[in-house]
Design a protein around this motif. Structure first.
Motif, PDB file in Angstrom:
ATOM      1  N   GLU A   3       0.828  -1.201   0.000  1.00 11.80           N
ATOM      2  CA  GLU A   3       0.000   0.000   0.000  1.00 11.80           C
ATOM      3  C   GLU A   3       0.867   1.257   0.000  1.00 11.80           C
ATOM      4  O   GLU A   3       0.599   2.218  -0.711  1.00 11.80           O
ATOM      5  CB  GLU A   3      -0.908  -0.007   1.230  1.00 11.80           C
ATOM      6  CG  GLU A   3      -1.902   1.160   1.242  1.00 11.80           C
ATOM      7  CD  GLU A   3      -2.813   1.109   2.455  1.00 11.80           C
ATOM      8  OE1 GLU A   3      -3.453   2.133   2.737  1.00 11.80           O
ATOM      9  OE2 GLU A   3      -2.874   0.048   3.113  1.00 11.80           O
ATOM     10  N   ARG A   4       1.958   1.221   0.801  1.00 10.01           N
ATOM     11  CA  ARG A   4       2.874   2.356   0.838  1.00 10.01           C
ATOM     12  C   ARG A   4       3.530   2.552  -0.528  1.00 10.01           C
ATOM     13  O   ARG A   4       3.735   3.684  -0.983  1.00 10.01           O
ATOM     14  CB  ARG A   4       3.953   2.122   1.901  1.00 10.01           C
ATOM     15  CG  ARG A   4       4.905   3.306   2.057  1.00 10.01           C
ATOM     16  CD  ARG A   4       5.979   3.012   3.077  1.00 10.01           C
ATOM     17  NE  ARG A   4       5.424   2.806   4.408  1.00 10.01           N
ATOM     18  CZ  ARG A   4       6.163   2.491   5.468  1.00 10.01           C
ATOM     19  NH1 ARG A   4       7.479   2.329   5.337  1.00 10.01           N
ATOM     20  NH2 ARG A   4       5.595   2.319   6.644  1.00 10.01           N
ATOM     21  N   GLY A   5       3.842   1.450  -1.190  1.00  8.31           N
ATOM     22  CA  GLY A   5       4.428   1.527  -2.524  1.00  8.31           C
ATOM     23  C   GLY A   5       3.481   2.151  -3.527  1.00  8.31           C
ATOM     24  O   GLY A   5       3.895   2.936  -4.381  1.00  8.31           O
ATOM     25  N   ASN A   6       2.186   1.828  -3.405  1.00  7.13           N
ATOM     26  CA  ASN A   6       1.181   2.411  -4.297  1.00  7.13           C
ATOM     27  C   ASN A   6       1.059   3.908  -4.090  1.00  7.13           C
ATOM     28  O   ASN A   6       0.910   4.684  -5.046  1.00  7.13           O
ATOM     29  CB  ASN A   6      -0.182   1.746  -4.063  1.00  7.13           C
ATOM     30  CG  ASN A   6      -0.216   0.322  -4.581  1.00  7.13           C
ATOM     31  OD1 ASN A   6       0.554  -0.044  -5.474  1.00  7.13           O
ATOM     32  ND2 ASN A   6      -1.090  -0.502  -4.020  1.00  7.13           N
ATOM     33  N   ILE A   7       1.117   4.333  -2.814  1.00  3.16           N
ATOM     34  CA  ILE A   7       1.035   5.759  -2.500  1.00  3.16           C
ATOM     35  C   ILE A   7       2.228   6.502  -3.090  1.00  3.16           C
ATOM     36  O   ILE A   7       2.082   7.561  -3.713  1.00  3.16           O
ATOM     37  CB  ILE A   7       0.970   5.981  -0.974  1.00  3.16           C
ATOM     38  CG1 ILE A   7      -0.355   5.434  -0.418  1.00  3.16           C
ATOM     39  CG2 ILE A   7       1.085   7.470  -0.643  1.00  3.16           C
ATOM     40  CD1 ILE A   7      -0.436   5.426   1.093  1.00  3.16           C
ATOM     41  N   MET A   8       3.424   5.919  -2.909  1.00  2.00           N
ATOM     42  CA  MET A   8       4.630   6.556  -3.448  1.00  2.00           C
ATOM     43  C   MET A   8       4.614   6.598  -4.973  1.00  2.00           C
ATOM     44  O   MET A   8       5.083   7.570  -5.575  1.00  2.00           O
ATOM     45  CB  MET A   8       5.871   5.805  -2.973  1.00  2.00           C
ATOM     46  CG  MET A   8       6.200   6.011  -1.503  1.00  2.00           C
ATOM     47  SD  MET A   8       6.369   7.760  -1.060  1.00  2.00           S
ATOM     48  CE  MET A   8       7.733   8.253  -2.114  1.00  2.00           C
ATOM     49  N   THR A   9       4.030   5.580  -5.583  1.00  2.00           N
ATOM     50  CA  THR A   9       3.924   5.550  -7.048  1.00  2.00           C
ATOM     51  C   THR A   9       3.056   6.700  -7.542  1.00  2.00           C
ATOM     52  O   THR A   9       3.316   7.288  -8.600  1.00  2.00           O
ATOM     53  CB  THR A   9       3.318   4.203  -7.514  1.00  2.00           C
ATOM     54  OG1 THR A   9       4.160   3.146  -7.059  1.00  2.00           O
ATOM     55  CG2 THR A   9       3.224   4.157  -9.026  1.00  2.00           C
ATOM     56  N   LYS A  10       2.030   7.041  -6.765  1.00  2.00           N
ATOM     57  CA  LYS A  10       1.133   8.140  -7.143  1.00  2.00           C
ATOM     58  C   LYS A  10       1.760   9.503  -6.863  1.00  2.00           C
ATOM     59  O   LYS A  10       1.557  10.460  -7.607  1.00  2.00           O
ATOM     60  CB  LYS A  10      -0.199   8.016  -6.385  1.00  2.00           C
ATOM     61  CG  LYS A  10      -1.038   6.826  -6.804  1.00  2.00           C
ATOM     62  CD  LYS A  10      -2.332   6.763  -5.986  1.00  2.00           C
ATOM     63  CE  LYS A  10      -3.167   5.552  -6.391  1.00  2.00           C
ATOM     64  NZ  LYS A  10      -4.428   5.450  -5.584  1.00  2.00           N
ATOM     65  N   ILE A  11       2.534   9.575  -5.773  1.00  2.00           N
ATOM     66  CA  ILE A  11       3.097  10.860  -5.356  1.00  2.00           C
ATOM     67  C   ILE A  11       4.310  11.265  -6.190  1.00  2.00           C
ATOM     68  O   ILE A  11       4.462  12.440  -6.541  1.00  2.00           O
ATOM     69  CB  ILE A  11       3.479  10.822  -3.859  1.00  2.00           C
ATOM     70  CG1 ILE A  11       2.220  10.723  -3.001  1.00  2.00           C
ATOM     71  CG2 ILE A  11       4.291  12.056  -3.465  1.00  2.00           C
ATOM     72  CD1 ILE A  11       2.496  10.578  -1.517  1.00  2.00           C
ATOM     73  N   LYS A  12       5.180  10.293  -6.523  1.00  2.00           N
ATOM     74  CA  LYS A  12       6.447  10.613  -7.195  1.00  2.00           C
ATOM     75  C   LYS A  12       6.303  11.448  -8.469  1.00  2.00           C
ATOM     76  O   LYS A  12       7.054  12.405  -8.666  1.00  2.00           O
ATOM     77  CB  LYS A  12       7.223   9.323  -7.493  1.00  2.00           C
ATOM     78  CG  LYS A  12       7.977   8.780  -6.288  1.00  2.00           C
ATOM     79  CD  LYS A  12       8.745   7.517  -6.621  1.00  2.00           C
ATOM     80  CE  LYS A  12       9.915   7.790  -7.521  1.00  2.00           C
ATOM     81  NZ  LYS A  12      10.742   6.580  -7.784  1.00  2.00           N
ATOM     82  N   PRO A  13       5.334  11.143  -9.372  1.00  2.00           N
ATOM     83  CA  PRO A  13       5.219  11.962 -10.590  1.00  2.00           C
ATOM     84  C   PRO A  13       4.778  13.401 -10.310  1.00  2.00           C
ATOM     85  O   PRO A  13       5.015  14.296 -11.125  1.00  2.00           O
ATOM     86  CB  PRO A  13       4.138  11.220 -11.396  1.00  2.00           C
ATOM     87  CG  PRO A  13       4.062   9.851 -10.812  1.00  2.00           C
ATOM     88  CD  PRO A  13       4.396  10.009  -9.371  1.00  2.00           C
ATOM     89  N   ILE A  14       4.151  13.610  -9.140  1.00  2.00           N
ATOM     90  CA  ILE A  14       3.638  14.939  -8.802  1.00  2.00           C
ATOM     91  C   ILE A  14       4.733  15.835  -8.229  1.00  2.00           C
ATOM     92  O   ILE A  14       4.733  17.051  -8.441  1.00  2.00           O
ATOM     93  CB  ILE A  14       2.475  14.812  -7.781  1.00  2.00           C
ATOM     94  CG1 ILE A  14       1.281  14.135  -8.427  1.00  2.00           C
ATOM     95  CG2 ILE A  14       2.062  16.177  -7.230  1.00  2.00           C
ATOM     96  CD1 ILE A  14       0.160  13.795  -7.456  1.00  2.00           C
TER      97      ILE A  14
END
Length: 343
Positions: A3-14
């Motif tokens: 779940e933490r990996g999914n959050i980071m995947t969403k945040i990194k491009p931003i």
């Protein structure tokens, strides 16, 4: 962990675009200390436009600047609700409230009629109407989803509205003093009842004196409180337009589908009611005001970075006529209304 990996995947491009937008906001706030007549918001959008159309064009920034433009303006609107209350109306009386309502109505009607005369589409003239009548960028951000305005229209209108606001910010201390002498209430009414953004109102009134700042802020707050009604009315107008254009069985789709009030306008209203019914500690209002300002300035920096200056200049003549006409009408209407109602 997943779940933490999914959050980071969403945040990194931003992050890249968000960080660049925030850095420009910090620089703009610093420059505003040197040239306070412009203010951080105006400087942020100007710096953003210059950099975004010259050296900062990297595609990696797109997701972050889009997020900053959209989400941060929404948060700014919500936080504004904690800075105002319905008791504000009582401080200037029903005549002051009547002035604000009529001034806003004249601005909205003029913006719509002139926009139609100049053959602008609905998205442009409704955003211009709301941005000039209510509170600049925050109003435009609130209105855009319910009328399904595209990002390009929103960016160009925000730029133009901030330009008009900057001109009025510099001109109204002189014009209001010429029209009403040393009457701080009337000068404050003209500045607070006309200029677009909160920052521009305060900067303009500060060129007069502190009492004018107090009065101008009160009149400006009353305009901000009307944002809920304006969003609701514009949403109904847009739905009526769509219904007239589409077949009876067609479904209205898009960003504003099915909702006349976006979540952040509802949030603004809830916080405003809460602030009116409960005496909240002063630090809450001050913190909300600070966070709201930073969200707005960062969002304006992102809008500047995303603005296609070439397309804006190509529409420049019509846009300048449009903006200049609305600004002139606002000035004349405020002088007449203040003379009739408040003098």
């Amino acid at each position: 962990m997943n779940e933490r990996g999914n959050i980071m995947t969403k945040i990194k491009p931003i992050l890249p675009g968000l960080i660049v937008s925030f850095i420009i906001a910090v620089i703009s706030q610093g420059l505003a200390l040197v040239i306070p007549n412009l203010g951080g918001a105006t400087i942020a959008i100007i710096v953003g436009i210059i950099l975004g159309n010259t050296i900062i064009k990297q595609p990696i920034l797109n997701k972050g600047t889009h997020y900053s433009e959209k989400a941060l303006l929404e948060y700014s609107v919500v936080l504004l609700g904690l800075t105002i209350s319905f008791q504000t109306i009582a401080k200037v009386g029903w005549v002051g409230f009547l002035f604000v309502i009529i001034q806003m109505a004249i601005t909205i009607i003029s913006a719509i009629l002139i926009g139609k005369m100049l053959h602008f589409k609905e998205g442009i003239y409704l955003l211009m109407a709301g941005g000039n009548a209510v509170c600049g960028s925050s109003a435009i951000a609130s209105i855009a989803p319910v009328i399904e305005a595209n990002d390009e229209d929103k960016e160009m209108v925000i730029t133009l509205v901030n330009l008009i606001g900057t001109v009025l910010m510099l001109a109204l201390p002189i014009i209001s003093t010429f029209a009403f002498g040393a009457n701080d209430l009337l000068r404050g009414a003209m500045i607070g009842g006309t200029i677009q953004s909160v920052g521009q109102v305060i900067a303009s009134a500060s060129m007069v004196n502190s009492l004018t700042v107090d009065f101008a802020t009160l009149f400006k707050i009353m305009r901000i409180m009307m944002i809920v009604i304006v969003v609701f009315i514009f949403g109904r107008m847009h739905q009526k337009t769509i219904q007239n254009e589409l077949e009876a069985d067609a479904e209205i789709s898009g960003n504003g589908s099915g909702s006349l009030l976006p979540w952040y306008v509802v949030g603004f209203l809830v916080f405003c009611v809460l602030n009116s019914l409960i005496h909240l500690p002063s630090f809450i209002g001050l913190t909300a005001h600070t966070l709201s300002s930073w969200c707005e300035i960062t969002a304006l920096a992102a809008i500047g970075l995303r603005l296609n200056l070439k397309a804006f200049i190509q529409s420049g003549k019509k846009f300048l006529i449009y903006g200049g006409s609305i600004g002139l009408i606002q000035i004349v209407a405020s002088i007449i209304l203040i003379t009739l109602l408040l003098k």
